[in-house]
Design an enzyme around this catalytic site. Structure first.
Site, PDB file in Angstrom:
ATOM      1  N   LYS A  53       0.844  -1.209   0.000  1.00 55.20           N
ATOM      2  CA  LYS A  53       0.000   0.000   0.000  1.00 55.20           C
ATOM      3  C   LYS A  53       0.873   1.250   0.000  1.00 55.20           C
ATOM      4  O   LYS A  53       0.615   2.209  -0.730  1.00 55.20           O
ATOM      5  CB  LYS A  53      -0.932  -0.004   1.222  1.00 55.20           C
ATOM      6  CG  LYS A  53      -2.105  -0.960   1.055  1.00 55.20           C
ATOM      7  CD  LYS A  53      -2.880  -1.168   2.343  1.00 55.20           C
ATOM      8  CE  LYS A  53      -3.881  -2.313   2.180  1.00 55.20           C
ATOM      9  NZ  LYS A  53      -4.365  -2.847   3.437  1.00 55.20           N
ATOM     10  N   GLN A  97      -4.278  -2.128   9.625  1.00 58.83           N
ATOM     11  CA  GLN A  97      -4.237  -3.458   9.004  1.00 58.83           C
ATOM     12  C   GLN A  97      -4.836  -4.508   9.939  1.00 58.83           C
ATOM     13  O   GLN A  97      -4.530  -4.526  11.132  1.00 58.83           O
ATOM     14  CB  GLN A  97      -2.766  -3.789   8.672  1.00 58.83           C
ATOM     15  CG  GLN A  97      -2.580  -5.090   7.929  1.00 58.83           C
ATOM     16  CD  GLN A  97      -3.193  -5.071   6.526  1.00 58.83           C
ATOM     17  OE1 GLN A  97      -3.091  -4.103   5.804  1.00 58.83           O
ATOM     18  NE2 GLN A  97      -3.845  -6.159   6.161  1.00 58.83           N
ATOM     19  N   ASP A 120     -10.948   3.184   4.202  1.00 55.45           N
ATOM     20  CA  ASP A 120     -11.474   1.825   3.975  1.00 55.45           C
ATOM     21  C   ASP A 120     -13.006   1.831   3.975  1.00 55.45           C
ATOM     22  O   ASP A 120     -13.634   0.901   3.483  1.00 55.45           O
ATOM     23  CB  ASP A 120     -11.011   0.895   5.113  1.00 55.45           C
ATOM     24  CG  ASP A 120      -9.891  -0.051   4.693  1.00 55.45           C
ATOM     25  OD1 ASP A 120      -9.701  -0.227   3.477  1.00 55.45           O
ATOM     26  OD2 ASP A 120      -9.227  -0.597   5.584  1.00 55.45           O
TER      27      ASP A 120
END
Ligand code: NAP
Length: 282
Positions: A53, A97, A120
């Site tokens: 990422k 994460q 997200d």
């Protein structure tokens, strides 16, 4: 005729080239979009996702940092770290994460990320905003699936679409986006009865389960569009839910695994980070 291959890598590369231009324009105004990722612990797969990422963000001109916390980090310490990022004007997107160590409650973490930095789209406030039809961050995999479908030469209006899997991160939000695109959506799950009959009449099948071999040629209508979200490692190889070789003989278009949905998911993290940076200027 063999199915058209919906090449996620190519679609993602084109999309990222456009994002890079927009990042450049924002930087010219003195704003560098920043994605900050928090990793707790030393899980090997998580480390490589997080590095990927960061690299992808930097490749399109964004800045990106990884905050790596010890496996023994307490929930309170993690929430405090998120709080600092929430209050840092140079940080536009925050990702934590998963999976998290067992002493940390994932829901509390998702609720702590400021909705305006939740790229997200997993904070319950943003999930609610999605269903209320107001400005939010759309979860990245569903957004990526919609982008892939744009390349499938199919008008979704009035089409029968089957989504297999009802998770909060893939199945349910993609069903919502498809409904918004005027498709008639059937959301299937492990308790569904007569799934085969639904699949056989579907113009589009999105499979988000994680069970290789689930979608076979005999349940796919001639010319149907197949989006395979499944990611399972079998004998060291990333494998989807769809039996690719046989299904591509009857489908009209199909995503491969790997190289289908995966590249679009990261692309949409970048998309949402850019959006967050732009919204922060308004
Ligand atoms: P999840 O939370 O485990 O959800 C799986 C869903 O599949 C559940 O709704 C479950 O039903 C349903 N299911 C299980 N067995 C079934 C069966 N035999 N028939 C019909 N439905 C069945 O998984 P997820 O997080 O949504 O992820 C799904 C897959 O997508 C995984 O392989 C994951 O690795 C992959 N994924 C890929 C990407 C990407 O970027 N490519 C991103 C995210 C996820 P119940 O609700 O009834 O249990």
């Amino acid at each position: 005729m063999p199915a058209k291959v919906l090449d996620g890598k190519k679609i993602a590369a084109d999309y990222r080239a456009n994002l890079a231009q927009e990042v450049e324009q924002l930087k010219a105004k003195g704003v560098t979009p920043n994605l900050t990722v928090i990793l707790v612990g030393n899980d090997g797969a998580s480390q490589s996702y997080v590095n990927n990422k960061k690299k992808s963000a930097e490749k399109i001109g964004m800045s990106s940092s990884i905050i790596h916390l010890d496996e023994s980090t307490t929930e309170a310490a993690l929430l405090e770290e998120i709080d600092k990022l929430n209050n840092d004007d140079n940080v536009h997107g925050i990702l934590v994460q998963v999976p998290l160590p067992k002493q940390i409650d994932e829901t509390k973490v998702l609720e702590k990320i400021a909705p305006e930095k939740d790229v997200d789209g997993f904070n319950p406030i943003n999930i609610g905003r999605l269903y209320a039809g107001v400005e939010t961050y759309i979860p990245c995999t569903p957004l990526g699936i919609m982008e892939i479908l744009k390349h499938a030469d199919i008008d979704l209006e009035g089409k029968d679409v089957a989504v297999i899997g009802r998770s909060h991160i893939v199945g349910q939000p993609v069903a919502k986006l498809l409904t918004d695109a005027n498709a008639t959506v059937t959301l299937l799950h492990s308790r569904s009865k007569d799934m085969d009959a639904v699949l056989k009449r579907s113009d589009v099948i999105v499979s988000a389960v994680g069970k290789p071999g689930l979608v076979t040629k005999d349940v796919v209508k001639q010319g149907a569009v197949i989006v395979d979200v499944g990611n399972t490692v079998v004998d060291g190889k990333l494998t989807g839910d769809v039996v690719y070789d046989e299904v591509s003989e009857v489908a009209g278009a199909i995503t491969p695994v790997p190289g289908g949905v995966g590249p679009l998911t990261i692309t949409m993290v970048l998309n949402n980070t850019l959006l967050a940076a732009k919204r922060a200027q308004q």
